[in-house]
Scaffold this motif. Structure first.
Motif, mmCIF file in Angstrom:
data_model
loop_
_atom_site.group_PDB
_atom_site.id
_atom_site.type_symbol
_atom_site.label_atom_id
_atom_site.label_comp_id
_atom_site.label_asym_id
_atom_site.label_seq_id
_atom_site.Cartn_x
_atom_site.Cartn_y
_atom_site.Cartn_z
ATOM 1 N N ASP A 147 6.206 -7.643 -6.095
ATOM 2 C CA ASP A 147 4.878 -7.438 -6.668
ATOM 3 C C ASP A 147 4.004 -8.677 -6.485
ATOM 4 O O ASP A 147 2.808 -8.572 -6.234
ATOM 5 N N ARG A 148 4.607 -9.863 -6.608
ATOM 6 C CA ARG A 148 3.820 -11.081 -6.409
ATOM 7 C C ARG A 148 3.389 -11.222 -4.952
ATOM 8 O O ARG A 148 2.275 -11.654 -4.680
ATOM 9 N N LEU A 149 4.277 -10.827 -4.052
ATOM 10 C CA LEU A 149 3.905 -10.873 -2.626
ATOM 11 C C LEU A 149 2.740 -9.912 -2.352
ATOM 12 O O LEU A 149 1.822 -10.231 -1.609
ATOM 13 N N SER A 150 2.775 -8.752 -2.994
ATOM 14 C CA SER A 150 1.739 -7.752 -2.694
ATOM 15 C C SER A 150 0.439 -8.045 -3.444
ATOM 16 O O SER A 150 -0.617 -7.568 -3.049
ATOM 17 N N ARG A 151 0.517 -8.820 -4.518
ATOM 18 C CA ARG A 151 -0.722 -9.155 -5.248
ATOM 19 C C ARG A 151 -1.413 -10.361 -4.635
ATOM 20 O O ARG A 151 -2.551 -10.660 -4.951
ATOM 21 N N GLY A 152 -0.710 -11.089 -3.793
ATOM 22 C CA GLY A 152 -1.227 -12.352 -3.266
ATOM 23 C C GLY A 152 -2.297 -12.177 -2.213
ATOM 24 O O GLY A 152 -2.733 -11.070 -1.900
ATOM 25 N N GLU A 153 -2.675 -13.270 -1.664
ATOM 26 C CA GLU A 153 -3.759 -13.304 -0.665
ATOM 27 C C GLU A 153 -3.232 -14.094 0.532
ATOM 28 O O GLU A 153 -3.031 -15.307 0.397
ATOM 29 N N PRO A 154 -2.954 -13.474 1.646
ATOM 30 C CA PRO A 154 -3.076 -12.037 1.897
ATOM 31 C C PRO A 154 -1.923 -11.264 1.264
ATOM 32 O O PRO A 154 -0.852 -11.811 1.019
ATOM 33 N N ALA A 155 -2.162 -9.989 1.022
ATOM 34 C CA ALA A 155 -1.134 -9.132 0.440
ATOM 35 C C ALA A 155 -0.026 -8.897 1.466
ATOM 36 O O ALA A 155 -0.299 -8.543 2.607
ATOM 37 N N VAL A 156 1.206 -9.116 1.038
ATOM 38 C CA VAL A 156 2.353 -8.853 1.907
ATOM 39 C C VAL A 156 3.134 -7.692 1.282
ATOM 40 O O VAL A 156 3.621 -7.798 0.157
ATOM 41 N N ILE A 157 3.206 -6.574 1.989
ATOM 42 C CA ILE A 157 3.857 -5.377 1.431
ATOM 43 C C ILE A 157 5.233 -5.207 2.080
ATOM 44 O O ILE A 157 5.323 -4.977 3.287
ATOM 45 N N VAL A 158 6.279 -5.304 1.262
ATOM 46 C CA VAL A 158 7.650 -5.222 1.778
ATOM 47 C C VAL A 158 8.189 -3.806 1.613
ATOM 48 O O VAL A 158 7.558 -2.938 1.002
ATOM 49 N N ILE B 281 -0.639 -7.340 5.051
ATOM 50 C CA ILE B 281 0.344 -7.557 6.109
ATOM 51 C C ILE B 281 1.493 -6.600 5.822
ATOM 52 O O ILE B 281 2.064 -6.594 4.731
ATOM 53 N N ASN B 282 1.809 -5.776 6.811
ATOM 54 C CA ASN B 282 2.765 -4.698 6.605
ATOM 55 C C ASN B 282 4.160 -5.082 7.114
ATOM 56 O O ASN B 282 4.414 -5.051 8.309
ATOM 57 N N VAL B 283 5.046 -5.456 6.180
ATOM 58 C CA VAL B 283 6.453 -5.642 6.549
ATOM 59 C C VAL B 283 7.288 -4.559 5.861
ATOM 60 O O VAL B 283 8.462 -4.740 5.558
ATOM 61 N N SER B 284 6.646 -3.421 5.617
ATOM 62 C CA SER B 284 7.289 -2.315 4.932
ATOM 63 C C SER B 284 7.846 -1.305 5.931
ATOM 64 O O SER B 284 8.924 -0.744 5.729
ATOM 65 N N GLY B 285 7.109 -1.086 7.019
ATOM 66 C CA GLY B 285 7.526 -0.081 7.988
ATOM 67 C C GLY B 285 6.348 0.809 8.294
ATOM 68 O O GLY B 285 5.210 0.496 7.945
ATOM 69 N N THR B 286 6.638 1.937 8.942
ATOM 70 C CA THR B 286 5.566 2.836 9.335
ATOM 71 C C THR B 286 5.334 3.821 8.212
ATOM 72 O O THR B 286 6.054 4.804 8.085
ATOM 73 N N MET B 287 4.355 3.521 7.376
ATOM 74 C CA MET B 287 4.134 4.286 6.149
ATOM 75 C C MET B 287 2.761 4.946 6.176
ATOM 76 O O MET B 287 1.759 4.262 6.380
#
Ligand SMILES: *Cc1c(COP(=O)(O)O)cnc(C)c1O
Length: 399
Positions: free
Chosen positions: A325-336, A16-22
């Motif tokens: 890092d915990r958000l991005s390692r989780g299921e589903p991965a959440v990338i901030v 899940i992309n909450v990082s932006g347009t990357m």
């Protein structure tokens, strides 16, 4: 969710992309109009020069430019525009690059604009054989420094608009352009991530560059817009250093479709939807020990807001980076959005969500913060190690 079938088939992690347009996360959600147009052209033949002329009219209309064309990326656009400023329409000079013997080849750029978008901006200039001439200091540039850097070999100046550049103390575009034009120097604006398609040309740029795959929701490609002679000279580089930056029919058609969809998009409705996400996350975070959540405007004035989340490790029992890092390692991965972690903060960007994903993000934030509070120790790994983690990963890629 049907959208994750493809991840399963490929054996890659859904995110899940909450990082932006990357670029590193697959850029943006490609618009349905683009998918449809690209699917229609893929099995067909078409004369690419004619297709580029069609792209030129769409770009000219939306950007208020004389002309335009599509290339591989905005980064390619920087190289091609700089190369074009040096060679003009001289086909022999185009084939000689990066040998610039006999050409004006110095390119000015404010030191505070010499940033990285995943690769150094100045490298896109140097790739052509041009010589980069930095202007001013990191957080200070004035017109006298720009004028003082101009020589008889100066051919162009690159101006970068981005949250990655220094946002104070530098020369505004209007003044920058005026000083360059007084000495016959082309102004090339890298506006890769900016929503404003016509403003930079209107404020004096000779060329404005955009990414198709960012806010426009096109395929991966770059848009070159501007003055006709300079656009043509940049386009002609396709028979030179631009060959390795080639865009296919799909990228051109995708860009035309994305531009036309942009004209028709209900921007206010999108903003409202983004605002609902931001308020949901803010409400979930407010009152949690050690966490502050503030809605902040985009630093380059794009019409979008983000949620700035500041974490005090003492009270939250976790650092901002460990929470990321915990958000991005989780299921589903959440990338901030994590480029300001040394200030103990990250951002949540609402622009790239499928409906319902905002609730998953809220639940994951809640769960990780609750878990951290239960920890007797403060979860704090080394920020230095994290900072250098990417280089360590690359040294071993593909594993
Ligand atoms: C993304 C970006 C780029 C690179 O754009 P690509 O189209 O991915 O090559 C260049 N400059 C800025 C300011 C950017 O944000």
């Amino acid at each position: 969710m049907a959208t994750t079938d493809i991840h399963k088939r490929l054996g890659v992690r859904p995110i899940i992309n909450v990082s932006g347009t990357m670029t590193s996360l697959g850029a943006s959600m490609v618009m349905p109009e683009v998918v449809e147009a690209v699917a229609a052209i893929l099995p067909q033949f078409v004369e690419v020069d004619e297709l580029q002329k069609r792209a030129s009219s769409a770009i000219a209309r939306l950007c208020g430019a004389d002309a335009g064309f599509v290339t591989a990326s905005c980064s390619a656009g920087i190289s091609l525009s700089v190369a074009g400023a040096m060679t003009g329409s001289d086909l022999a000079a185009i084939e000689r690059l990066p040998d610039t013997t006999g050409l004006r080849n110095e390119v000015l750029i404010q030191l505070g604009h010499m940033s990285s978008y995943g690769a150094p901006v100045d490298q896109a200039i140097r790739l052509t054989g041009a010589k980069v001439v930095p202007v001013g200091q990191a957080t200070f540039a004035r017109r006298y420094q720009l004028e003082g850097a101009i020589t008889e070999r100066t051919v162009a100046a690159v101006y970068v608009v981005s949250h990655h550049v220094v946002e104070y103390g530098l020369i505004p575009l209007e003044e920058f352009s005026a000083a360059c034009h007084a000495r016959n120097i082309a102004v090339i604006v890298d506006a890769a991530s900016e929503y404003d398609l016509s403003g930079f040309l209107a404020r004096g740029a000779d060329i404005a560059l955009y990414s198709s795959h960012k806010f426009l929701g096109g395929l991966t490609a770059g848009i070159v817009a501007g003055r006709k002679d300079l656009v043509r000279a940049a386009f002609l580089q396709n028979g030179g250093i631009g060959r390795g930056m080639k865009v296919g029919k799909e990228g051109i058609v995708g860009t035309i479709a994305a531009l036309e969809a942009w004209e028709k998009r209900d921007h206010a409705a999108i903003r409202d939807r983004e605002s609902v996400c931001l308020k949901l996350w803010q409400q979930i975070l407010t009152g949690r020990p050690g966490v502050t959540a503030t809605i902040v405007p985009d630093p380059t004035n794009n019409p979008l807001d983000r949620l700035m989340v500041t974490v005090s490790a003492q009270e939250a029992h976790i650092t901002a980076w460990d929470l990321c890092d915990r958000l991005s390692r989780g299921e589903p991965a959440v990338i901030v959005r994590d480029h300001e972690l040394e200030h103990s903060r990250f951002y949540l960007d609402p622009c790239n969500l499928h409906p319902g994903q905002e609730k998953i993000v809220a639940a994951r934030l809640e769960a990780e913060l609750a878990r951290a509070r239960e920890s007797n120790e403060i979860i704090a790994t080394s920020l230095d190690e994290r900072r250098n983690g990417r280089a360590a990963y690359l040294a071993k890629w593909p594993g």
